[in-house]
Design a protein around this motif. Sequence first.
Motif, PDB file in Angstrom:
ATOM      1  N   ASP A  29       0.840  -1.194   0.000  1.00 23.37           N
ATOM      2  CA  ASP A  29       0.000   0.000   0.000  1.00 23.37           C
ATOM      3  C   ASP A  29       0.879   1.249   0.000  1.00 23.37           C
ATOM      4  O   ASP A  29       0.624   2.208  -0.747  1.00 23.37           O
ATOM      5  CB  ASP A  29      -0.901   0.023   1.241  1.00 23.37           C
ATOM      6  N   LEU A  30       1.889   1.226   0.852  1.00 23.44           N
ATOM      7  CA  LEU A  30       2.795   2.369   0.948  1.00 23.44           C
ATOM      8  C   LEU A  30       3.550   2.574  -0.361  1.00 23.44           C
ATOM      9  O   LEU A  30       3.683   3.701  -0.842  1.00 23.44           O
ATOM     10  CB  LEU A  30       3.770   2.148   2.117  1.00 23.44           C
ATOM     11  N   LEU A  76       2.441  -4.285 -10.337  1.00 27.23           N
ATOM     12  CA  LEU A  76       2.427  -4.556  -8.897  1.00 27.23           C
ATOM     13  C   LEU A  76       1.103  -5.170  -8.465  1.00 27.23           C
ATOM     14  O   LEU A  76       1.067  -6.131  -7.698  1.00 27.23           O
ATOM     15  CB  LEU A  76       2.645  -3.254  -8.110  1.00 27.23           C
ATOM     16  N   GLU A  77       0.025  -4.584  -8.949  1.00 28.26           N
ATOM     17  CA  GLU A  77      -1.290  -5.087  -8.549  1.00 28.26           C
ATOM     18  C   GLU A  77      -1.513  -6.514  -9.020  1.00 28.26           C
ATOM     19  O   GLU A  77      -2.007  -7.355  -8.274  1.00 28.26           O
ATOM     20  CB  GLU A  77      -2.371  -4.154  -9.122  1.00 28.26           C
ATOM     21  N   LYS A  78      -1.118  -6.815 -10.225  1.00 28.33           N
ATOM     22  CA  LYS A  78      -1.378  -8.141 -10.794  1.00 28.33           C
ATOM     23  C   LYS A  78      -0.531  -9.216 -10.146  1.00 28.33           C
ATOM     24  O   LYS A  78      -1.033 -10.305  -9.813  1.00 28.33           O
ATOM     25  CB  LYS A  78      -1.122  -8.111 -12.303  1.00 28.33           C
ATOM     26  N   PHE A 109     -10.996  11.416  -0.305  1.00 25.80           N
ATOM     27  CA  PHE A 109     -10.175  10.371   0.291  1.00 25.80           C
ATOM     28  C   PHE A 109      -9.034  10.024  -0.665  1.00 25.80           C
ATOM     29  O   PHE A 109      -9.148  10.191  -1.884  1.00 25.80           O
ATOM     30  CB  PHE A 109     -11.003   9.102   0.556  1.00 25.80           C
ATOM     31  N   TRP A 110      -7.952   9.515  -0.115  1.00 23.76           N
ATOM     32  CA  TRP A 110      -6.857   8.998  -0.934  1.00 23.76           C
ATOM     33  C   TRP A 110      -7.285   7.686  -1.559  1.00 23.76           C
ATOM     34  O   TRP A 110      -7.938   6.862  -0.917  1.00 23.76           O
ATOM     35  CB  TRP A 110      -5.616   8.809  -0.075  1.00 23.76           C
ATOM     36  N   LYS A 111      -6.900   7.458  -2.803  1.00 18.20           N
ATOM     37  CA  LYS A 111      -7.324   6.257  -3.516  1.00 18.20           C
ATOM     38  C   LYS A 111      -6.539   5.028  -3.061  1.00 18.20           C
ATOM     39  O   LYS A 111      -5.375   5.126  -2.658  1.00 18.20           O
ATOM     40  CB  LYS A 111      -7.167   6.444  -5.023  1.00 18.20           C
ATOM     41  N   HIS A 112      -7.182   3.871  -3.150  1.00 16.43           N
ATOM     42  CA  HIS A 112      -6.556   2.590  -2.828  1.00 16.43           C
ATOM     43  C   HIS A 112      -5.784   2.073  -4.043  1.00 16.43           C
ATOM     44  O   HIS A 112      -5.995   2.548  -5.168  1.00 16.43           O
ATOM     45  CB  HIS A 112      -7.619   1.572  -2.401  1.00 16.43           C
ATOM     46  N   PRO A 113      -4.881   1.102  -3.857  1.00  8.93           N
ATOM     47  CA  PRO A 113      -4.086   0.580  -4.968  1.00  8.93           C
ATOM     48  C   PRO A 113      -4.904   0.141  -6.183  1.00  8.93           C
ATOM     49  O   PRO A 113      -4.491   0.386  -7.321  1.00  8.93           O
ATOM     50  CB  PRO A 113      -3.344  -0.601  -4.342  1.00  8.93           C
TER      51      PRO A 113
END
Length: 325
Positions: free
Chosen positions: A121-122, A219-221, A198-202
């Motif tokens: 996440d970071l 990264l997500e995949k 709000f800040w968006k999620h990955p």
Amino acid sequence: MLSGTGQADSENQPCYHRRVSGAKFSTLIAVFFLDYSLVMERMDGLLINVDRDLQRRGKEALKEGNSNAERCLTLLNVMVRFARNSYYAVRYVAPGDPSEDFRLKPNYVLVVPAINRQLLDLLFSLVYMLDDLNVRSLQYQRAGWRELYEEQHMLKSHFSRDPAWQQHFRNVKKVLDDMVVRYGIMKEERKDPGLVPFWKHPFELKDENTESRPFLRYLEKWLYADTSAQAHLSFGGLVMVGIFLVADMVGGQDEDIVNSRIIKQYHFRHISRTAFVTLAIATEIDAYYKLGNEKAAAYLWNIFAEYVVEAKEMFEQRYEKLLTV
């Protein structure tokens, strides 16, 4: 000592193939030992140096009256310190040899994906932010003001008459007041915090129109999706770890295979992720600010790339180029 084990490929080069789930490991796959002492001292040194360099740059910016630069440097300093803390915690909770501390059990490594999800996440936020640091870091911090404000409002609604909570409310109010000034929260936004996004999620950040979008989608995949499933314990995530939790109920040869082989492969995969995602966070910040630690980072990436397929692919996707710019 932190260490790891994994599978060896057909050429007897140690690696871990991310596309194989824990429940499908072949009992014929060779197990090897990866001694993290190869990288531990240099990793510690890199994280300490990046931290100190950011502190120094932050003090210089403050002295020069450049509050915007100081704000960004302080934020990234906290991020690298968070990553370092997580990395050290994993080294303690899930060492390669649990016999180093009789209180530690091999299955404690099952908590590591939750920690890795935080680190990913970071990393997502950091990579996206660095495409336009001044603007996006402020968006990130303003979103943090809204989250803290709404939490304070919720707690005060429930505990406003409880004397034990009053000092906490005063402390948080002071923090919120400081954030209003530092992050430019307007009067109308204070009246209606919903005006601050709000800040968006990955899963959302990967589709943003930004220079780093190809890397975020990678990264997500290949890293975030299964890590998130295990951290959230969707049924798919539970299936991936269930084999370790019921091995003693099954008993016999199956239990022996789990304890002697599969848990070590799982350990290697997730401990490795902790290490090279932490390295990625430090590398991003060092490269952006040109702190001068690129040789140390390159050495570590080359070691991880030799032993860990996921690290090798991440290095080739982004950090090989980043470290040569």
